[in-house]
Design an enzyme around this catalytic site. Structure first.
Site, PDB file in Angstrom:
ATOM      1  N   HIS A  52     -18.927 -16.514 -14.132  1.00  0.00           N
ATOM      2  CA  HIS A  52     -19.638 -15.826 -13.643  1.00  0.00           C
ATOM      3  C   HIS A  52     -18.150 -15.489 -12.372  1.00  0.00           C
ATOM      4  O   HIS A  52     -17.278 -15.321 -12.267  1.00  0.00           O
ATOM      5  CB  HIS A  52     -20.159 -15.095 -12.280  1.00  0.00           C
ATOM      6  CG  HIS A  52     -21.716 -14.652 -12.646  1.00  0.00           C
ATOM      7  ND1 HIS A  52     -21.994 -13.901 -13.027  1.00  0.00           N
ATOM      8  CD2 HIS A  52     -22.908 -15.338 -12.387  1.00  0.00           C
ATOM      9  CE1 HIS A  52     -23.286 -13.582 -13.182  1.00  0.00           C
ATOM     10  NE2 HIS A  52     -23.824 -14.285 -13.073  1.00  0.00           N
TER      11      HIS A  52
ATOM     12  N   GLU B 170     -23.140 -19.878 -14.101  1.00  0.00           N
ATOM     13  CA  GLU B 170     -22.250 -19.522 -13.255  1.00  0.00           C
ATOM     14  C   GLU B 170     -21.207 -19.736 -12.704  1.00  0.00           C
ATOM     15  O   GLU B 170     -20.321 -18.966 -12.283  1.00  0.00           O
ATOM     16  CB  GLU B 170     -23.052 -20.419 -12.010  1.00  0.00           C
ATOM     17  CG  GLU B 170     -24.849 -20.528 -11.441  1.00  0.00           C
ATOM     18  CD  GLU B 170     -24.599 -18.544 -11.211  1.00  0.00           C
ATOM     19  OE1 GLU B 170     -24.669 -18.073 -10.462  1.00  0.00           O
ATOM     20  OE2 GLU B 170     -26.499 -18.853 -11.448  1.00  0.00           O
TER      21      GLU B 170
END
Ligand SMILES: *[C@@H]1O[C@H](CO)[C@@H](O)[C@H](O)[C@H]1NC(C)=O
Ligand SMILES: *[C@@H]1O[C@H](CO)[C@@H](O)[C@H](O)[C@H]1NC(C)=O
Length: 989
Positions: free
Chosen positions: A410, A407
């Site tokens: 990202h 994450e």
């Protein structure tokens, strides 16, 4: 057994949710060319390049009466696929008020672009009502008399539009078209290109019951009281269910957020809180947040809750906080430490500092995916964020580190630079999946994360991509169901694997430099796959490496599948040929045709090899869409291709080639690296499955495992060996396979023992080895596990974390109804997410048919099993031989409810179809599955269904090719061993 992943249903962490392609039901949605209006009127299908746009401002107006005088030009909308043909719908769409809805495309036009949103929400967690006001400042890209915006399940109660001087512009009609989730505002005058306008909307909606949009979740506090939180999950197309918006990734804007709440709650948003002030209403508080950076709608997030928090300032001065219910907050320290560390590391790796002042990580009790990378406010499933050193296994801990690393990657790949359209989803997910092993490896250097890449990414991707029902990495998608369906193993794991292959021939430093350039060029904006290739080409050329990066990589991203390299060697002369590898012989037509025929299923393959002369350094030859031949130096006794399995292809050898490699493994297996051993195992078993080589080759190779001590080859072998066990269910080979596996594991089982010690990989191996011993019926292992289970149940004796899975599973499998009830109790009262997840898995192991049925029925009751866990239960029960038929019956019987629950989240629909059908091995069962799904709507699960059907066909094929050979070989082998035992009893344990 080996995919007892702690929690592997999360699509956002790249797990095996290989879901659905649309079986050519595209007639409605394939817009292909730029714009489509309904067929009877002047239609403006314009596909023109930039040069043409500069030269001619093409304006096509609608002329038919009743049709608004909207004006459209040929500005290409990012990501609109140009090769698809446009088929207008057969009937014109009808708005909710019965009038014709004038916009027929599921994509929005690019007439106006939002600049910023001022969104104020008043959610009530008790009544579930949400009131919203929204002001969107927008600029007209083209002249137009209509504004089309997304909205789903939202009641707009007032609307108005003003020009930049504040003069109102009359809105003649306001239309709603639910099938496309669009709202249409017909204007009385033309918006002028380049001018700014303000759109005001007030609306009402409800907090949703599902797992997307703005939804309600709940948990129990320490007194057992239920507490509610309101939270969001928008990717890919659910921001529109929370507020009206231009819900496409290229429509980036800035967001100003404010939320009204009760004093007992607080609120979170992507950005830090700016101010809190009392409202006119008694006791309510208005929270206002700082303005966001320019970002896509799917990354917006907000939460209303009463959680506890721990926080920390990183070296680079980002405020990192982890939020969780008070009862769990003591399990948040690990993720706080790891995320702070990785965030600073990525700053250096990407060469662009993380731009926001804070990063929140929050554990959401009901969460469909594994985690979601909302910029500055990352939401997680509890198991992906919470870690307790006393309770949580190494595998579950690894998952926490990996999901966090994914994450956080990202925040650059996806958030800072976003794919122009979902067709290039892999740019987000492939990269984050590639980076997650690097990031987690930096935080935990002892974990061999980069070695684990092979088993976590490459093997699962090769496995799925060998099906005809796979799809290319870059794949045209338009409507929400299609978009949902590509959050799958191909985008995640194949995406990661081909970047890994790219790194193998340009090197980490050039890759890094290229990525930096790509991020630099496209920050706060959008990019397509070609933008990445051009950045990489630029840096490789600067370093005098003349590689046609785009030419090479196109062969991997635009075509489905991968090549099988068939090698034969004669007198030192190597002949290597390539052809697409399809594991299932009997195939229906290729669903990807005709789009991908251009490259003819040939690849640019970096063919690497090692030999006995040079076992530690590999040689490379390019296969440029062709076969090749070359000569080896003298005295080569063995050759192993795809060194370290960096390449995304499989290799088949001639019989002498396999013999030589098997000989190396049997005599001195450490001559080859653990990665090479794992790659040989994965290739040989898969080639047997495909019917390419005889089962005896794989079985003979596998005999070397008695001496294998490493996790990565064992993990690979367990996947295949136990699949053969399950494939031969109901056949004599079933027990023979278990007996054979037992002879393979025995030396390692005895070596590794029941003490939860050693390195991370040793702990992972022990957990799988003990579980294998139990599955093979090893009496000592079963008794030891049962003893520990009873000690835990009766005396509250804690079990070391990495033994828990095997102990709980075995305890339930060989236990009583009371043992099962005890686990149900623990499941309901534990505040440790990793423990709850083990209970879910253990309860599926019961051999009591009544308990199986009861457990399955619990999945229909949300107060018993949370919707986020339904898939896990169905999957685990289906793996239980006594559960496969009840699970399949259950899914058929309650299909309507299941699809109502998961219709939006395709990864779940697809995963459920695969889970319950994967044990099937007969034509009869194939017929049953085909018949059932012939008439039911599977929505975004269609590709998963095609893959599931092909997988059953593959299982049937396995039987036809191998059942006899396997049985024969095992008989012979096992009787040989029995004889040996009789002769040298002392050598056998
Ligand atoms: C939206 O409008 C419909 C139809 O009038 C109504 O049934 C529904 O309750 C409304 N929803 C909200 C959240 O106001
Ligand atoms: C929600 O509704 C309840 C009951 O009407 C009320 O007591 C509470 O203050 C409301 N909360 C908010 C945030 O409006």
């Amino acid at each position: 057994m080996s995919d007892h992943d702690v929690d592997d249903i999360a699509f956002l962490t790249g797990s095996p949710n290989e879901s659905g392609f649309m079986v050519n039901k595209r007639a409605m949605y394939e817009p292909g060319a730029v714009m489509v209006c309904s067929q009877k009127r002047a239609c403006c299908v314009v596909t023109m390049g930039f040069i043409a746009i500069i030269a001619v401002a093409l304006i096509v107006a609608f002329t038919k009466p009743g049709c608004p005088e909207a004006t459209y030009t040929g500005e290409p909308v990012p990501g609109m696929s140009s090769h698809a043909t446009s088929i207008p719908p057969t009937t014109p769409p009808t708005a909710t008020n019965g009038e014709e809805f004038p916009w027929t495309d599921v994509r929005l036009p690019f007439h106006v672009k939002p600049l910023d949103y001022h969104l104020k929400l008043h959610p009530n967690l008790t009544t579930k009502h949400v009131a919203g006001t929204l002001i969107i400042k927008l600029t007209a890209i083209e002249e137009t008399t209509a504004i089309i915006i997304h909205g789903r399940d939202i009641n707009v109660t007032s609307y108005s539009l003003h020009n930049k001087y504040g003069k109102p512009i009359d809105i003649r009609r306001f239309l709603v078209y639910p099938p496309h989730q669009q709202l249409y505002l017909e204007l009385s005058e033309m918006l002028r290109r380049g001018s700014n306008y303000t759109l005001n909307l007030t609306f009402e909606t409800n907090l949703r019951e599902g797992l997307d949009g703005f939804y309600l979740s709940s948990y129990k506090d320490s007194d057992g009281n239920k507490r509610y939180i309101a939270t969001t999950h928008f990717e890919p197309t659910s921001a529109r269910a929370a507020f009206p918006c231009f819900d496409e990734p290229h429509m980036k804007a800035r967001f100003h957020m404010s939320i009204i709440r009760e004093p007992r709650h607080f609120t979170l948003f992507n950005m830090p809180l700016k101010s809190s002030s009392p409202t006119n209403e008694s006791d309510l508080v208005l929270d206002t947040f700082q303005e966001s950076v320019e970002m896509s709608t799917y990354l917006v997030a907000f939460v209303v809750c009463d959680f506890a928090m721990v926080s920390n300032m990183t070296e680079h001065k980002v405020n990192v906080s982890v939020y969780a219910p008070l009862t769990m907050i003591s399990q948040a320290n690990y993720s706080l430490r790891v995320s702070s560390y990785i965030l600073d590391y990525y700053d250096k790796f990407f060469g662009v500092p993380y731009p926001l002042p804070k990063q929140d990580l929050i554990a959401i009790p009901d969460f469909g995916a594994g985690a979601m990378e909302n910029w500055g406010l990352i939401t997680y499933r509890e198991t992906a964020l919470m870690f307790d050193p006393v309770h949580t296994s190494s595998r579950a801990q690894q998952r926490v580190a990996v999901v966090i690393a994914h994450e956080l990657a990202h925040q650059w790949f996806g958030n800072l630079v976003t794919m122009s359209w979902w067709s290039d989803l892999w740019l987000n997910e492939g990269f984050a999946s590639f980076m997650e092993n690097i990031g987690a490896g930096i935080a935990e250097p002892g974990w061999a994360m980069e070695e684990q890449f092979i088993v976590e990414k490459i093997h699962p991707a090769l496995s799925l991509d060998a099906l005809m029902a796979s799809h290319p990495i870059s794949t045209p998608v338009t409507d929400p169901a299609q978009i949902e369906s590509i959050f799958d193993t191909i985008s995640y794991k194949k995406g990661a694997s081909i970047i890994n292959m790219l790194e193998s021939f340009i090197g980490r430093e050039l890759l890094k430099e290229g990525l930096r350039l790509y991020l630099e060029n496209n920050r706060y904006s959008n990019a397509a796959t070609d933008d990445l290739w051009s950045a990489l080409t630029e840096v490789t050329q600067k370093h005098n490496t003349m590689l046609d990066i785009k030419g090479i990589m196109d062969t991997w991203t635009l075509q489905a599948g991968f090549p099988l390299i068939s090698v034969s060697v004669q007198d030192g002369h190597v002949m290597a040929s390539q052809a697409r590898f399809l594991v299932c012989e009997e195939n229906v037509t290729d669903p990807n045709e005709p789009h991908n025929a251009t490259l003819g299923y040939k690849w640019q393959v970096p063919l690497t090899y090692i030999t006995n002369n040079n076992p530690d350094s590999s040689t490379m030859h390019w296969m440029n869409l062709t076969d090749i031949e070359f000569d080896l130096e003298k005295d080569v006794t063995w050759i192993k291709f795809n060194a370290g399995q960096r390449g995304f292809y499989r290799v088949n050898y001639d019989p002498e080639g396999w013999d030589a490699l098997i000989h190396v493994l049997h005599t001195n297996h450490t001559t080859l690296s653990a990665a090479d051993r794992a790659s040989l195992i994965d290739d040989v078993f898969t080639l047997v499955k495909a019917g390419t080589i005889n089962a005896s080759v794989a079985l003979e190779l596998s005999q070397y495992l008695v001496a294998e001590t490493m996790y990565i080859p064992w993990h690979t072998a367990f996947q295949h060996l136990f699949q053969w066990v399950s494939l031969s269910f109901n056949y004599p080979a079933h027990t023979l396979m278990l007996e054979y596996i037992h002879t393979l594991i025995l030396p390692q089982y005895n070596r590794i023992g029941w003490n939860d010690t050693g390195t991370h990989l040793e702990r992972l191996l022990r957990s799988e080895m003990l579980s294998a011993a139990v599955q093979c019926g090893n009496t000592e292992a079963i008794q030891e596990a049962q003893r520990m289970f009873q000690d835990w149940r009766n005396n509250n004796q804690s079990i070391p974390p990495n033994l828990r899975s095997v102990v709980y599973d075995t305890g339930v499998r060989y236990g009583s109804k009371d043992d099962w009830e005890h686990c149900w109790q623990v499941y309901n009262t534990s505040t440790v997410p990793s423990e709850k997840s083990l209970m879910l898995q253990a309860m599926a192991q019961t051999r009591d048919p009544w308990l199986v049925q009861q457990y399955l029925e619990y999945t229909l009751d949300h107060s018993k099993i949370r919707p986020q866990d339904v898939m896990t239960v169905l999957k685990e029960v289906s793996k239980n031989p006594g559960g496969r038929l009840p699970a399949w019956r259950m899914v058929r019987q309650h299909w309507t409810e299941i699809s109502a629950l998961f219709g939006h989240g395709s990864f779940t629909m697809g995963a459920i179809i695969k889970a319950v059908t994967s044990p099937f091995t007969s034509s009869f069962e194939l017929g049953e599955v085909e018949n059932f799904f012939r008439d039911v709507e599977v929505g975004p699960g269609e590709r998963a269904l095609a893959q599931a059907l092909e997988t059953i066909r593959l299982h049937i094929q396995w039987h036809e090719h191998n059942q006899e050979d396997v049985t024969h070989w095992l008989h012979k082998q096992l009787s040989k061993e029995t004889k040996a035992e009789e002769t040298f009893p002392s050598e056998v344990e």
